[in-house]
Structures are given as structure tokens and as C-alpha cells.
Enzyme design. Structure first.
Site, short mmCIF file in Angstrom:
data_model
loop_
_atom_site.label_atom_id
_atom_site.label_comp_id
_atom_site.label_asym_id
_atom_site.label_seq_id
_atom_site.Cartn_x
_atom_site.Cartn_y
_atom_site.Cartn_z
N LYS A 1 42.62 22.12 -122.35
CA LYS A 1 43.98 22.43 -122.79
C LYS A 1 44.01 22.78 -124.27
O LYS A 1 44.66 23.73 -124.69
CB LYS A 1 44.90 21.23 -122.52
CG LYS A 1 46.29 21.39 -123.12
CD LYS A 1 47.14 20.15 -122.96
CE LYS A 1 47.04 19.18 -124.10
NZ LYS A 1 47.85 19.49 -125.28
N ASN A 2 43.31 21.98 -125.07
CA ASN A 2 43.42 22.15 -126.52
C ASN A 2 42.68 23.39 -127.05
O ASN A 2 42.77 23.70 -128.23
CB ASN A 2 42.93 20.89 -127.26
CG ASN A 2 43.98 19.79 -127.21
OD1 ASN A 2 45.06 20.00 -126.68
ND2 ASN A 2 43.65 18.63 -127.76
N CYS B 1 57.66 13.12 -132.86
CA CYS B 1 57.14 13.00 -131.50
C CYS B 1 56.68 11.57 -131.32
O CYS B 1 56.55 10.82 -132.28
CB CYS B 1 56.05 14.01 -131.23
SG CYS B 1 54.40 13.45 -131.52
N ARG C 1 53.78 13.42 -137.54
CA ARG C 1 53.04 14.67 -137.38
C ARG C 1 53.62 15.82 -138.20
O ARG C 1 54.17 16.78 -137.66
CB ARG C 1 52.93 15.04 -135.90
CG ARG C 1 52.16 14.03 -135.12
CD ARG C 1 52.00 14.40 -133.68
NE ARG C 1 50.89 15.31 -133.44
CZ ARG C 1 50.50 15.69 -132.23
NH1 ARG C 1 51.12 15.25 -131.16
NH2 ARG C 1 49.47 16.49 -132.08
N ASP D 1 42.40 11.31 -128.70
CA ASP D 1 42.97 11.64 -127.39
C ASP D 1 42.34 10.82 -126.25
O ASP D 1 42.76 10.96 -125.10
CB ASP D 1 42.82 13.14 -127.09
CG ASP D 1 43.79 13.97 -127.91
OD1 ASP D 1 44.69 13.41 -128.53
OD2 ASP D 1 43.63 15.22 -127.92
N ARG E 1 51.63 17.80 -118.27
CA ARG E 1 51.45 18.66 -119.44
C ARG E 1 49.97 18.86 -119.73
O ARG E 1 49.57 19.91 -120.21
CB ARG E 1 52.11 18.02 -120.67
CG ARG E 1 53.61 18.10 -120.68
CD ARG E 1 54.14 17.61 -122.01
NE ARG E 1 53.38 18.26 -123.08
CZ ARG E 1 53.20 17.75 -124.28
NH1 ARG E 1 53.71 16.59 -124.60
NH2 ARG E 1 52.51 18.40 -125.19
C1 UD1 Z 1 45.40 18.36 -132.22
C2 UD1 Z 1 45.37 18.19 -130.72
C3 UD1 Z 1 45.72 16.75 -130.34
C4 UD1 Z 1 44.79 15.79 -131.05
C5 UD1 Z 1 44.76 16.06 -132.55
C6 UD1 Z 1 43.73 15.23 -133.29
C7 UD1 Z 1 45.95 20.35 -129.79
C8 UD1 Z 1 46.95 21.19 -129.05
N1 UD1 Z 1 46.33 19.10 -130.11
O1 UD1 Z 1 46.72 18.10 -132.66
O2 UD1 Z 1 45.58 16.62 -128.92
O3 UD1 Z 1 45.23 14.46 -130.84
O4 UD1 Z 1 44.47 17.45 -132.80
O5 UD1 Z 1 42.48 15.43 -132.75
O6 UD1 Z 1 44.86 20.78 -130.07
N2 UD1 Z 1 48.64 16.25 -140.47
C9 UD1 Z 1 49.34 16.29 -141.67
N3 UD1 Z 1 49.87 17.49 -142.07
C10 UD1 Z 1 49.73 18.62 -141.33
C11 UD1 Z 1 48.99 18.58 -140.13
C12 UD1 Z 1 48.46 17.37 -139.72
O7 UD1 Z 1 49.50 15.28 -142.35
O8 UD1 Z 1 50.23 19.67 -141.75
C13 UD1 Z 1 48.08 14.96 -140.03
C14 UD1 Z 1 48.61 14.48 -138.70
O9 UD1 Z 1 49.84 13.81 -138.85
C15 UD1 Z 1 47.51 13.58 -138.23
C16 UD1 Z 1 46.25 14.28 -138.75
O10 UD1 Z 1 46.68 15.14 -139.79
O11 UD1 Z 1 47.61 12.32 -138.84
C17 UD1 Z 1 45.51 15.09 -137.72
O12 UD1 Z 1 46.41 15.93 -137.04
P1 UD1 Z 1 45.95 17.35 -136.45
O13 UD1 Z 1 44.47 17.38 -136.37
O14 UD1 Z 1 46.62 18.43 -137.22
O15 UD1 Z 1 46.56 17.30 -134.98
P2 UD1 Z 1 47.16 18.50 -134.14
O16 UD1 Z 1 46.49 19.77 -134.50
O17 UD1 Z 1 48.64 18.45 -134.16
#
Ligand code: UD1
Length: 431
Positions: free
Chosen positions: A22-23, A126, A131, A316, A408
Site C-alpha cells: 500500500k505504502n 489523525c 502528524r 506500522d 483501508r
Molecule cells: C508514512 C507511512 C506510514 C508510516 C510512516 C512512518 C505511507 C502512506 N504512510 O507516513 O504508514 O507509519 O511513514 O514509517 O507511506 N513529521 C513532521 N513533519 C512533517 C512530516 C512528518 O514532524 O512535515 C513527523 C511525523 O509526525 C512523524 C515522523 O515525522 O513523527 C515520521 O512521519 P512520516 O515518515 O512523514 O510519516 P508519513 O509519511 O505520514
């Protein structure tokens, strides 16, 4: 609303085919916005999030078709998805979409890179924490876009196009890295990403972008270099297997006992989780077909884990591993370092008889001899699966409510687990 009913106590024996990830599928589908030619993706999983993203992409002007699918045949009958964004008809992604699927925020990158503008709703909160998207916005600003936030929307503009830049991520972010790769691929000049995410799904998306003509070096390492190109072309790409699905079913077998072949699972994508599962006493062996997971007779040993960016233990799989530890012979500590508040499943596992105490960013699990079935509520995608795993080993009947969370991210779970001997069925309420 659908529910899943499970009667625990059955061992799992048989074969489970692992779906496309999915990711990787979601960002790959989003990458179709980068080109006016057709992007063909194979091994796309049949998931609610994929259907939702197709609707969102359609709103921006992406046409899609699914190969050889007869009218009325299930989506899984064929998995080649053709996406064609010949013309972008709308550069705004409204709240009603982005609030339902966070990853759809990422459309901002290809829209901005190709059209010079994008207006995308902020995703909002969420269940697993705040996030934020500040690091994604930092990427676009570094690449020369002007960002304004107004009335819950991010407005990004780069009328003269994006320009390559040196980008340092203060924190590893998967979404930040995906969007940086997409945007920098169409920026003028050279971009270097420092402290980039190294997840296999990043490598998969980069591989596809390279097939589309992008010039990317080092994906899968912390430093990635991108040389921007004027336009990207169509391509054909096969989505890599879902390591989270594979890890989840491996934990289900460890929990329920039995012997299951996870067909198509790749051990190199899952080393830290395999190591943790093996320490619990389950046996995992890699074969030509995939991963074989076995546990017979013996009890589970307690194992401490802490989540970390790849190649660390995936966040995850944290909830699923906690479910496994609820029946271990002793105490284990599960530390969550990626997301604050990703312990929504704790209260639900406790309803099944688990002994779990929260201690800051960790959960301390005291294994119990028996769990008891109960009605529980799925709270987020991965947490829902932890309840299924616990239910497989609980005495009596468990009903998991709010199953749309499961749909999902996990393809046909009742079919996959049912084929291995689990007593599991979907109950559909006809409203
Ligand atoms: C993706 C995955 C999700 C997984 C996560 C971490 C997909 C669709 N989703 O989510 O399943 O759990 O990676 O492996 O691929 N953060 C910030 N600022 C930002 C962006 C992120 O502070 O602008 C923080 C987040 O709150 C979190 C950390 O960085 O604490 C990691 O998040 P991130 O790797 O960005 O997760 P996603 O890409 O949303």
C-alpha cells in the site's frame, strides 16, 4: 457498517499470498500526475485507500483503467492499473479528500512541479498523533515555491518552476522524502537530500521515477541526489510486496501457532521484524516462494522492541507486535519513537484481557495465559490488525467493529486468514 467476527483458538496452516505494498502503491499512483503519458502499475492491492485515491486523482484529471477486467469482476482479478494525466484539470485538493486519506496531501508535489501551483487542504489531526506537514512545506520552499496557509489550505506557487536545492531533513520523514523526490525530479538543476528516509517503498517509487526518465542517485541511502529534467514520460512498474502485510501475518502465525507460507514476502525488506519474531520462539525461513513461518507447541518469549525508521523496527508493525506480546511468558517493553499517541490499541487489547501499562513513549506488556474474546473497536489501520491477531488466540468470540480501517490497508483479510483455518467472517449490516 461491517464487522469482523473471529472465534479464537484455531492454528493457521496454509499459504497466504502477500499483496503489493500500500505504502508504495499510493505514492506511485500520485506520481502519475507528473507526466502526460500513461503510467502502468502492476500488483496494485485491492484496498479502500487505492479506490479513494483513484477518485482523488480523477478530480485532478487522471483517467484510469484496469487491465482486462470484465464488467463486474472483482478488482483483484487483474492488478494492472493504467493512469493517464494527459491534462491536469484542477490543481486544488479539497478538504473532503485530504481529510479522509492523509497521503493524498502528497499530490501537492507533482501538481506544483508540473503546473507551477497547487492548493491542497491541510490534512488535520489523525488518531495516531498530530502528524504535521511542516517538513514537506520546507521542501517546497527550499525548491523555490512560495507557500501561504489560509483557511485550512496550503497554497503553493512557483510560476517560473522549481529549482534544485540542498535539503536537510531534521527528522526522517517518508512523506517528505517521497514529495521531495517527485518535486525535485521536475525542478531545474541539482537537488541533494540529506537524512532522507530509506524505506523500501522510497526505493520502489524512485525506481519507477527513474523508468519515467528521472535522474535519481542513492535512493535507499540517507543522501539522495536528483538532477531535474524538463519532463517525464510514461512507464510500466510492478509494485513491491507489502512488508507490513507480511510482518503482520508472520505475527498472526506466531500468535495462533501453525505453519504458513507467506508467498512473495521478501526477507530483506523485513529483517528487524523477523529478528524480533524469531526471538519470540517462532521459526522463520526464507524460501524461493517467500517466507515460511512456524510455531508449534512452545510458548512465546517476551521481546522488547523500539520502533525506528527503516531499517529499524517499523512503527506500522508496533501494534501487531504488542498483540503478540500479550501472551508472552513474561514482561516486554514496546517503545514508540516515530508517532506520539500511537497506542490507541492498548485500551482495546486490555478489553480482551491483556495486561498493558503505558509509561511515556513505551508500553509495558505483562503476558497473560489466556485472552478472552470481546467486542472491540478498530481505531486506526494497523491497530485494527492487532485486535485481529489477539482475537485469533483469544478464547471465544471477538467482534471487531469499524472494520473500514482494516479495509483501508489490508487486502481481503477474512479470505486470507480463513483459507489457513482461522474462524473469521465478515458481518455486513444492511442499513
Ligand atoms: C508514512 C507511512 C506510514 C508510516 C510512516 C512512518 C505511507 C502512506 N504512510 O507516513 O504508514 O507509519 O511513514 O514509517 O507511506 N513529521 C513532521 N513533519 C512533517 C512530516 C512528518 O514532524 O512535515 C513527523 C511525523 O509526525 C512523524 C515522523 O515525522 O513523527 C515520521 O512521519 P512520516 O515518515 O512523514 O510519516 P508519513 O509519511 O505520514
Amino acid at each position: 457498517m461491517d464487522r469482523i467476527r473471529i472465534v479464537g483458538g484455531q492454528k493457521l496452516n496454509g499459504v497466504i499470498r502477500i499483496s503489493g505494498a500500500k505504502n508504495a502503491a499510493l505514492p506511485l499512483m500520485i506520481a502519475s500526475l507528473l507526466t502526460n503519458e500513461t503510467l502502468t502499475l502492476e500488483n496494485i492491492p485491492d484496498l479502500a485507500d487505492v479506490g479513494m485515491l483513484l477518485r482523488i486523482l480523477g478530480h485532478h484529471g487522471v483517467d484510469h483503467s484496469i487491465d482486462g477486467r470484465r464488467p463486474g469482476a472483482p478488482a483483484r482479478a487483474s492488478r494492472a492499473l493504467h493512469l493517464s494525466a494527459r491534462q491536469i484539470v484542477d490543481t486544488t485538493a479539497p478538504y473532503e479528500f485530504v481529510s479522509r486519506m492523509r497521503a493524498s496531501f502528497w499530490v501537492i508535489a507533482p501538481l506544483l512541479a508540473r503546473m507551477g501551483e497547487a492548493k491542497v487542504s491541510l490534512p488535520g489531526g489523525c488518531a495516531i498523533g498530530t502528524r504535521p506537514v511542516d517538513l514537506l512545506l520546507m521542501v517546497f520552499e527550499k525548491l523555490g515555491a512560495v507557500i501561504e496557509i489560509e483557511a485550512g489550505y496550503v497554497q503553493a506557487k512557483a510560476p517560473k518552476g522549481l529549482s534544485g536545492a540542498e535539503i536537510h531533513f531534521p527528522k526522517v520523514t517518508v512523506g517528505g522524502t517521497h514529495t521531495a523526490l517527485m518535486a525535485a525530479s521536475l525542478a531545474k538543476g541539482h537537488t541533494v537530500l540529506h537524512n532522507a528516509a530509506r524505506e523500501p517503498e522510497i526505493v520502489d517509487v524512485a525506481d519507477c521515477l527513474i523508468k519515467m526518465g528521472a535522474r535519481i542517485k542513492g535512493a535507499g541511502q540517507s543522501t539522495v541526489e536528483i538532477e531535474g529534467v524538463g519532463s517525464l514520460s510514461g512507464a510500466r512498474h510492478v509494485v513491491l510486496p507489502d512488508r507490513i502485510e507480511a510482518g503482520t501475518y508472520a505475527m498472526a502465525v506466531a500468535m495462533a501457532g501453525g505453519d504458513v507460507m507467506l508467498e512473495g514476502a521478501s526477507p530483506t525488506l523485513l529483517e528487524s521484524a523477523i529478528e524480533a519474531i524469531e526471538k519470540t520462539g517462532a521459526e522463520i525461513s526464507a524460501t524461493n516462494e517467500g517466507l515460511r513461518v512456524r510455531r508449534n507447541g512452545r510458548g512465546l518469549l517476551p521481546v522488547d522492541i523500539a520502533t525506528a525508521p527503516f531499517p529499524g523496527f517499523p512503527t506500522d508493525l508496533q501494534a501487531q507486535f504488542m498483540a503478540l506480546m500479550t501472551k508472552a511468558k513474561g514482561s516486554s517493553r514496546i517503545t514508540e519513537t516515530i508517532f506520539e499517541n500511537r497506542f490507541m490499541h492498548v485500551q482495546e487489547l486490555v478489553r480482551l484481557g491483556a495486561h498493558i501499562k503505558l509509561d511515556g513513549d513505551a508500553a509495558v506488556v505483562e503476558g497473560v495465559d489466556e485472552l478472552q474474546g470481546a467486542p472491540v473497536m478498530a481505531t486506526d489501520l494497523r491497530a485494527s490488525m492487532s485486535l485481529v491477531i489477539a482475537a485469533l488466540a483469544a478464547e471465544g468470540e471477538t467482534t471487531v467493529n469499524r472494520v473500514y480501517h482494516l479495509d483501508r490497508g489490508f487486502e481481503h483479510i477474512e479470505e486470507k486468514l480463513g483459507a489457513c483455518g482461522a474462524m473469521i467472517e465478515r458481518l455486513t449490516d444492511r442499513a
